[in-house]
Write an enzyme that holds these catalytic residues in place. Structure first.
Site, PDB file in Angstrom:
ATOM      1  N   ASP A 188       0.851  -1.195   0.000  1.00 32.96           N
ATOM      2  CA  ASP A 188       0.000   0.000   0.000  1.00 32.96           C
ATOM      3  C   ASP A 188       0.891   1.251   0.000  1.00 32.96           C
ATOM      4  OD1 ASP A 188      -2.422   1.376   0.191  1.00 32.96           O
ATOM      5  OD2 ASP A 188      -2.462   1.309   2.389  1.00 32.96           O
ATOM      6  N   HIS A 189       0.640   2.171  -0.907  1.00 36.86           N
ATOM      7  CA  HIS A 189       1.365   3.452  -0.958  1.00 36.86           C
ATOM      8  C   HIS A 189       2.886   3.322  -1.010  1.00 36.86           C
ATOM      9  CE1 HIS A 189      -2.162   6.014  -0.512  1.00 36.86           C
ATOM     10  NE2 HIS A 189      -2.606   5.160   0.400  1.00 36.86           N
ATOM     11  N   GLU A 244      -1.527   6.048  -8.853  1.00 34.66           N
ATOM     12  CA  GLU A 244      -2.487   7.051  -8.358  1.00 34.66           C
ATOM     13  C   GLU A 244      -2.320   8.361  -9.109  1.00 34.66           C
ATOM     14  OE1 GLU A 244      -3.201   7.224  -4.151  1.00 34.66           O
ATOM     15  OE2 GLU A 244      -3.757   9.341  -4.209  1.00 34.66           O
TER      16      GLU A 244
HETATM   17  P1  13P Z   1      -8.991   4.885   5.463  1.00 36.70           P
HETATM   18  O1  13P Z   1      -8.108   5.736   6.323  1.00 36.70           O
HETATM   19  O2  13P Z   1     -10.210   5.634   5.037  1.00 36.70           O
HETATM   20  O3  13P Z   1      -9.320   3.596   6.092  1.00 36.70           O
HETATM   21  O4  13P Z   1      -8.192   4.584   4.103  1.00 36.70           O
HETATM   22  C1  13P Z   1      -7.283   3.524   4.018  1.00 36.70           C
HETATM   23  C2  13P Z   1      -6.459   3.556   2.779  1.00 36.70           C
HETATM   24  O5  13P Z   1      -6.723   4.247   1.823  1.00 36.70           O
HETATM   25  C3  13P Z   1      -5.292   2.670   2.748  1.00 36.70           C
HETATM   26  O6  13P Z   1      -4.525   2.868   1.594  1.00 36.70           O
HETATM   27  O1  G3H Z   2      -3.374   4.775   3.505  1.00 39.18           O
HETATM   28  C1  G3H Z   2      -2.830   4.600   4.580  1.00 39.18           C
HETATM   29  C2  G3H Z   2      -3.179   3.411   5.388  1.00 39.18           C
HETATM   30  O2  G3H Z   2      -4.280   3.661   6.202  1.00 39.18           O
HETATM   31  C3  G3H Z   2      -1.983   2.944   6.138  1.00 39.18           C
HETATM   32  O3  G3H Z   2      -1.719   3.776   7.205  1.00 39.18           O
HETATM   33  O4  G3H Z   2       0.683   4.350   6.976  1.00 39.18           O
HETATM   34  O5  G3H Z   2      -0.477   4.480   9.203  1.00 39.18           O
HETATM   35  O6  G3H Z   2       0.021   2.274   8.164  1.00 39.18           O
HETATM   36  P1  G3H Z   2      -0.282   3.728   7.933  1.00 39.18           P
HETATM   37 ZN    ZN Z   3      -4.578   4.887   0.876  1.00 38.93          ZN
END
Ligand code: 13P
Ligand code: G3H
Ligand code: ZN
Length: 324
Positions: free
Chosen positions: A85-86, A137
């Site tokens: 993620d990200h 993105e």
């Molecule tokens: P929320 O903070 O709305 O749960 O979003 C999570 C998210 O986008 C993780 O990449």
């Molecule tokens: O998009 C972000 C997710 O909610 C992950 O959050 O970077 O605090 O683990 P985090």
């Molecule tokens: Zn996100």
């Protein structure tokens, strides 16, 4: 598995795949239990923060263990994707590809347009050699600090999506249509207030922008980040048991349901799981101040998360029964 087939079916079927973040064993157990019981495909998301918190080697083998756990729960053919993620650099994405992730996100949304394309393309060229799918993105999700005008101007520009998707080669595209991360998605001045409950009523998502994007890229998998709904019952439990989360507000679930029926085929939810966990832990500790066995409060937290995930799968995303 990677996301290719999951997304193709979800776009055709008018539902979305849940993308749930996990940082610890209880979250992972709850996700797998909910998905096994509903036969829902799932994307397990690992953020950089999760890698730092829990150790990436451990998380990777936990995900592998989760597949076996799913089978043990009677889910014969689990459909589980392990996704970064990200990701913010090529090196991080490469390390996850090399480490056995089936999907990665390269988030170049804060870069200038051409740099976002170049970075995404580099990740795609590497990842595709190993059949790993890539989420990109375009457009910037609003931060809670931004003012309303700035948020609008950060929406994904529909006129850019064909060029972006074609030149970068990404497999799916996260867009900005008014969602944002965390438990405070809208400032009170962006909302109205329900006169009966006094609760904030958030502004609608930009479905016109989503429709324009779908028109430009028919059938292309679209992703929504920041899609927690911030259930008020959890906020209330947290506040009633020593917490302090005034005006926490999320995206209403009916809006997400509507999005899931369109080209949106991946919906990211993290904060709601944190809220469920925290509400349950606070409640147990407030009611039983002498309790010191973590299983006695992490257990109820896990049960609450199972309930939450099943609710999302069945009532919001519509992904139940899609991974029989
Ligand atoms: P929320 O903070 O709305 O749960 O979003 C999570 C998210 O986008 C993780 O990449
Ligand atoms: O998009 C972000 C997710 O909610 C992950 O959050 O970077 O605090 O683990 P985090
Ligand atoms: Zn996100």
């Amino acid at each position: 598995m990677n996301t290719r087939e999951m997304f193709a079916k979800a776009v055709d079927g008018g539902y979305a795949i849940p993308a749930f973040n996990f940082n610890n064993m209880e979250q992972l157990q709850a996700i797998i239990k909910a998905c096994a019981e509903t036969k829902s495909p799932v994307i397990l998301q690992v953020s950089s923060g999760a890698r730092k918190y829990a150790n990436q080697t451990l998380l990777r083998y936990m995900a592998e263990g989760a597949v076996e756990y799913a089978k043990e729960l009677g889910w014969e053919h689990p459909q589980i994707c392990l996704h970064l993620d990200h990701g913010d650099t090529f090196e991080l994405c490469k390390s996850c590809v090399d480490f056995g992730f089936s999907s990665v996100m390269i988030d170049g949304s804060s870069l200038p347009y051409e740099e976002n394309i170049a970075l995404t393309k580099k990740v795609v060229e590497y990842a595709h050699q190993y059949d790993v799918t890539v989420e990109a993105e375009l457009g910037v999700l609003a931060g809670v600090e931004d003012d309303v005008v700035a948020e609008e101007s950060h929406y994904t520009k529909p006129e850019e999506v064909i060029d972006f998707a074609t030149r970068s080669g990404c497999d799916s595209l996260a867009i900005s249509i008014g969602t944002s991360h965390g438990a405070y998605k809208f400032k009170p001045e962006q909302c109205t207030r329900d006169p009966q409950t006094g609760r904030l009523v958030p502004p609608p998502l930009a479905f016109d922008v989503l429709a324009e994007i779908e028109k430009k890229l028919p059938g292309f998998p679209i992703v929504l980040h920041g899609s927690s709904s911030v259930p008020q019952e959890y906020v209330d439990i947290i506040n009633a048991n020593g917490g302090n989360m005034p005006d926490a507000v999320g995206v209403p679930e009916d809006q997400l349901r509507k999005a899931a029926k369109s080209a949106v085929c991946k919906i990211n939810i993290d904060s709601d799981s944190r809220l469920a966990f925290t509400a349950a832990v606070r409640k147990v500790l407030a009611e039983k101040p002498g309790e010191f066995d973590p299983r006695k409060y992490c257990g109820p937290a896990r049960d609450e998360m199972v309930k939450l995930y099943k609710h999302k799968i069945i009532e919001v995303l519509g992904s139940d029964g899609k991974a029989e």
